[in-house]
Design a protein around this motif. Structure first.
Motif, PDB file in Angstrom:
ATOM      1  N   UNK A 198       0.829  -1.247  -0.001  1.00  0.00           N
ATOM      2  CA  UNK A 198       0.017   0.013   0.087  1.00  0.00           C
ATOM      3  C   UNK A 198       0.909   1.287  -0.041  1.00  0.00           C
ATOM      4  N   UNK A 199       2.147   1.233   0.570  1.00  0.00           N
ATOM      5  CA  UNK A 199       2.794   2.473   0.518  1.00  0.00           C
ATOM      6  C   UNK A 199       4.291   2.370  -0.171  1.00  0.00           C
ATOM      7  N   UNK A 200       4.558   1.561  -0.864  1.00  0.00           N
ATOM      8  CA  UNK A 200       6.018   1.293  -1.571  1.00  0.00           C
ATOM      9  C   UNK A 200       5.711   0.765  -3.184  1.00  0.00           C
ATOM     10  N   UNK A 201       6.216   1.450  -4.045  1.00  0.00           N
ATOM     11  CA  UNK A 201       6.074   1.240  -5.235  1.00  0.00           C
ATOM     12  C   UNK A 201       6.791   0.152  -5.710  1.00  0.00           C
ATOM     13  N   UNK A 202       6.039  -0.862  -6.310  1.00  0.00           N
ATOM     14  CA  UNK A 202       6.852  -1.946  -6.683  1.00  0.00           C
ATOM     15  C   UNK A 202       8.084  -1.716  -7.828  1.00  0.00           C
ATOM     16  N   UNK A 203       9.046  -2.584  -7.627  1.00  0.00           N
ATOM     17  CA  UNK A 203      10.388  -2.253  -8.279  1.00  0.00           C
ATOM     18  C   UNK A 203      11.370  -1.472  -7.563  1.00  0.00           C
ATOM     19  N   UNK A 204      11.022  -0.924  -6.248  1.00  0.00           N
ATOM     20  CA  UNK A 204      11.824  -0.122  -5.518  1.00  0.00           C
ATOM     21  C   UNK A 204      12.902  -1.118  -4.971  1.00  0.00           C
ATOM     22  N   UNK A 205      14.064  -0.577  -4.537  1.00  0.00           N
ATOM     23  CA  UNK A 205      14.933  -1.388  -3.526  1.00  0.00           C
ATOM     24  C   UNK A 205      14.388  -1.007  -2.156  1.00  0.00           C
ATOM     25  N   UNK A 206      14.373  -2.046  -1.295  1.00  0.00           N
ATOM     26  CA  UNK A 206      14.124  -2.071  -0.051  1.00  0.00           C
ATOM     27  C   UNK A 206      15.100  -2.786   1.002  1.00  0.00           C
ATOM     28  N   UNK A 207      15.336  -2.021   1.926  1.00  0.00           N
ATOM     29  CA  UNK A 207      16.329  -2.476   3.010  1.00  0.00           C
ATOM     30  C   UNK A 207      15.437  -2.950   4.317  1.00  0.00           C
ATOM     31  N   UNK A 208      15.876  -4.070   4.734  1.00  0.00           N
ATOM     32  CA  UNK A 208      15.109  -4.758   5.879  1.00  0.00           C
ATOM     33  C   UNK A 208      15.949  -5.393   6.969  1.00  0.00           C
ATOM     34  N   UNK A 209      15.754  -5.694   8.172  1.00  0.00           N
ATOM     35  CA  UNK A 209      16.631  -6.651   9.122  1.00  0.00           C
ATOM     36  C   UNK A 209      16.213  -7.919   8.624  1.00  0.00           C
ATOM     37  N   UNK A 210      16.756  -8.856   9.537  1.00  0.00           N
ATOM     38  CA  UNK A 210      16.714 -10.464   9.246  1.00  0.00           C
ATOM     39  C   UNK A 210      15.214 -10.822   9.552  1.00  0.00           C
ATOM     40  N   UNK A 211      14.291 -10.166   9.906  1.00  0.00           N
ATOM     41  CA  UNK A 211      13.083 -10.806  10.335  1.00  0.00           C
ATOM     42  C   UNK A 211      12.508 -11.596   9.324  1.00  0.00           C
ATOM     43  N   UNK A 212      12.138 -12.690   9.498  1.00  0.00           N
ATOM     44  CA  UNK A 212      11.723 -13.856   8.518  1.00  0.00           C
ATOM     45  C   UNK A 212      10.526 -13.209   7.651  1.00  0.00           C
ATOM     46  N   UNK A 213       9.533 -12.468   8.258  1.00  0.00           N
ATOM     47  CA  UNK A 213       8.369 -11.898   7.577  1.00  0.00           C
ATOM     48  C   UNK A 213       8.713 -11.238   6.328  1.00  0.00           C
ATOM     49  N   UNK A 214       9.854 -10.455   6.286  1.00  0.00           N
ATOM     50  CA  UNK A 214      10.172  -9.741   5.361  1.00  0.00           C
ATOM     51  C   UNK A 214      10.462 -10.482   3.829  1.00  0.00           C
ATOM     52  N   UNK A 215      10.783 -11.916   4.187  1.00  0.00           N
ATOM     53  CA  UNK A 215      11.383 -12.623   2.943  1.00  0.00           C
ATOM     54  C   UNK A 215      10.313 -12.557   1.735  1.00  0.00           C
ATOM     55  N   UNK A 216       8.983 -12.066   2.029  1.00  0.00           N
ATOM     56  CA  UNK A 216       8.228 -12.160   1.129  1.00  0.00           C
ATOM     57  C   UNK A 216       8.351 -10.961  -0.182  1.00  0.00           C
ATOM     58  N   UNK A 217       9.097  -9.985   0.032  1.00  0.00           N
ATOM     59  CA  UNK A 217       9.497  -8.996  -0.645  1.00  0.00           C
ATOM     60  C   UNK A 217       9.785  -9.197  -1.982  1.00  0.00           C
ATOM     61  N   UNK A 218      10.695  -9.970  -2.258  1.00  0.00           N
ATOM     62  CA  UNK A 218      11.325 -10.106  -3.474  1.00  0.00           C
ATOM     63  C   UNK A 218      10.171 -10.930  -4.635  1.00  0.00           C
ATOM     64  N   UNK A 219       9.564 -11.738  -3.879  1.00  0.00           N
ATOM     65  CA  UNK A 219       8.313 -12.328  -4.732  1.00  0.00           C
ATOM     66  C   UNK A 219       7.212 -11.337  -5.168  1.00  0.00           C
ATOM     67  N   UNK A 220       7.326 -10.089  -4.763  1.00  0.00           N
ATOM     68  CA  UNK A 220       6.249  -9.272  -5.004  1.00  0.00           C
ATOM     69  C   UNK A 220       6.855  -8.041  -5.741  1.00  0.00           C
ATOM     70  N   UNK A 221       7.913  -8.255  -6.288  1.00  0.00           N
ATOM     71  CA  UNK A 221       8.706  -7.443  -7.406  1.00  0.00           C
ATOM     72  C   UNK A 221       9.635  -6.440  -6.679  1.00  0.00           C
ATOM     73  N   UNK A 222      10.064  -6.447  -5.427  1.00  0.00           N
ATOM     74  CA  UNK A 222      11.024  -5.536  -4.873  1.00  0.00           C
ATOM     75  C   UNK A 222      12.277  -6.060  -4.676  1.00  0.00           C
TER      76      UNK A 222
END
Length: 301
Positions: A198-222
């Motif tokens: 809802x807040x980040x444009x697809x294709x953007x670079x995204x930095x996170x820590x190692x929380x497992x829940x963030x592993x979805x981001x690559x599959x969504x085009x980030x």
């Protein structure tokens, strides 16, 4: 741009504020300028461009052509308020000049009103900071994501991530300077995914820590990069994408936010947390002259 000396007088000082807004009439004239462009505009009743003059002892302007009444505070948080407009303007000024926020007790002391009135003014101005921010556009470029747990120390249970009796908040900071923050119910994958989509444009670079829940981001085009805090890693440079991945920006925001809660507000309930997040993101997104921030608030009335 010439660098200003640290010892120079501040932009839009208290002295300048009261010189600009000495009376309620001066505040009302400023609201007319912001909402209608001044006292000469096309009347909504007769359709003629005409001057509008203020009625004595009333917050009302009258069309010179047809006598139609215009109330510049109608539909705003200032409508029907019995608190002087100068007090409201000064409260907004304090919200723009402080770095750590303004408590209800501080507003009570500064404005000379009851605590109930001061608390209401503070909460309505926080609502105004949310209105003054345009969150229509998605964050893009390189965006940092990080969640935090806000609340007092507890004598039982764990600390940090997963601690009980805490309000969970999530921050999204664009390297371009824009910041968003919101309350979330949990840190599950679906919850974080919805906030990011809802807040980040697809294709953007995204930095996170190692929380497992963030592993979805690559599959969504980030284009996702992870810093492993558990291994004492806080930033790394990726030569393939020419990007430095870290979450230092959003962590710095949480550091300031938590310090402000401890020192200024003591405690913030989950019910009002969104308001305080809006207040702090407003200042983070408007690192400009106090005068500019103040005009944004007045423009959002």
């Amino acid at each position: 741009m010439e660098k200003k000396s640290p010892s120079a007088s501040p932009e839009f000082s208290v002295r300048e504020f009261f010189a600009r807004f000495p009376t309620d009439d001066a505040c009302l004239d400023h609201i007319m300028a912001v909402r209608f462009g001044g006292t000469r505009f096309v009347c909504t009743s007769c359709g003629k461009e005409s001057s509008h003059h203020k009625l004595a002892k009333r917050r009302t302007y009258v069309c010179a052509a047809c006598g139609h009444h215009v109330n510049p505070t109608a539909g705003t948080i200032l409508h029907d308020t019995r608190t002087p407009l100068v007090s409201w303007f000064y409260a907004m000024y304090l919200f723009c000049t402080t770095r750590h926020g303004v408590s209800g007790k501080e507003l009570q002391r500064q404005l000379g009103v009851t605590y109930k009135t001061a608390y209401r003014i503070g909460q309505q101005i926080r609502d105004l900071t949310a209105k003054a921010q345009s969150f229509d556009a998605l964050l893009s470029g390189h965006v940092e994501l990080d969640e935090a747990y806000v609340g007092g120390r507890t004598s039982v249970g764990k600390r940090g991530r997963g601690a009980p009796n805490k309000t969970i908040v999530m921050g999204l900071a664009s390297r371009d300077g824009q910041m968003k923050a919101t309350v979330i119910p949990n840190v599950k994958k679906d919850t974080l995914r919805d906030v990011v989509l809802q807040n980040v444009e697809a294709g953007s670079f995204v930095s996170t820590d190692e929380l497992y829940s963030y592993n979805l981001l690559t599959g969504d085009g980030y284009k996702h990069g992870t810093v492993k805090h558990g291994q004492k890693e806080y930033a790394y440079y990726d030569y393939r994408t020419n990007q430095t991945f870290h979450v230092n920006t959003v962590e710095g925001f949480w550091r300031l936010f938590k310090a402000s809660i401890r020192s200024t507000h003591v405690q913030v309930s989950a019910k009002h947390m969104e308001r305080y997040l809006s207040e702090f993101t407003f200042r983070a997104n408007n690192r400009q002259r106090v005068n500019g921030m103040f005009d944004l608030l007045v423009g959002a009335l």
